[in-house]
Design a protein around this motif. Structure first.
Motif, PDB file in Angstrom:
ATOM      1  N   ALA A   8       0.843  -1.195   0.000  1.00  0.00           N
ATOM      2  CA  ALA A   8       0.000   0.000   0.000  1.00  0.00           C
ATOM      3  C   ALA A   8       0.875   1.241   0.000  1.00  0.00           C
ATOM      4  CB  ALA A   8      -0.896   0.008   1.234  1.00  0.00           C
ATOM      5  N   PHE A  21      -1.989  -3.658   0.640  1.00  0.00           N
ATOM      6  CA  PHE A  21      -3.147  -2.920   0.157  1.00  0.00           C
ATOM      7  C   PHE A  21      -4.373  -3.819   0.158  1.00  0.00           C
ATOM      8  CE2 PHE A  21      -5.987  -1.500  -3.249  1.00  0.00           C
ATOM      9  CZ  PHE A  21      -6.199  -0.194  -2.848  1.00  0.00           C
ATOM     10  N   THR A  27      -5.776  -0.570   4.156  1.00  0.00           N
ATOM     11  CA  THR A  27      -4.843  -1.684   4.150  1.00  0.00           C
ATOM     12  C   THR A  27      -5.589  -2.917   4.654  1.00  0.00           C
ATOM     13  OG1 THR A  27      -4.140  -1.291   6.426  1.00  0.00           O
ATOM     14  CG2 THR A  27      -2.912  -0.133   4.688  1.00  0.00           C
TER      15      THR A  27
END
Length: 82
Positions: A8, A21, A27
């Protein structure tokens, strides 16, 4: 698990922790930051700076993933398809 999740990236995420991600600016562990996106790099759970909560969530999700679509050719970014 090493070949399914992207790292992420967002301005609000600390550089010292690597998060996986998820989707919708979050997240896998639930951390949210506006404008979050997946990077072009895999999130590697074995790295020392990998988020432990992301690692745990990825393990649960991956444990439910059908065996038939766990190979290299099955890796698809959900966020990039939205």
């Amino acid at each position: 698990m090493e070949m399914r999740w992207e790292t992420a990236v967002a301005d609000g995420l600390p550089a010292s922790v690597s998060h996986a991600f998820g989707i919708f600016d979050r997240t896998l562990c639930g951390t949210q930051a506006g404008g979050m996106s997946p990077s072009d790099h895999w999130w590697l759970p074995q790295r020392e700076n990998a988020c432990g909560a992301c690692r745990k969530a990825a393990g649960v999700i991956d444990g439910r993933w059908p065996q038939a679509i766990r190979g290299d050719g099955a890796r698809v970014s959900v966020a990039r398809r939205l």
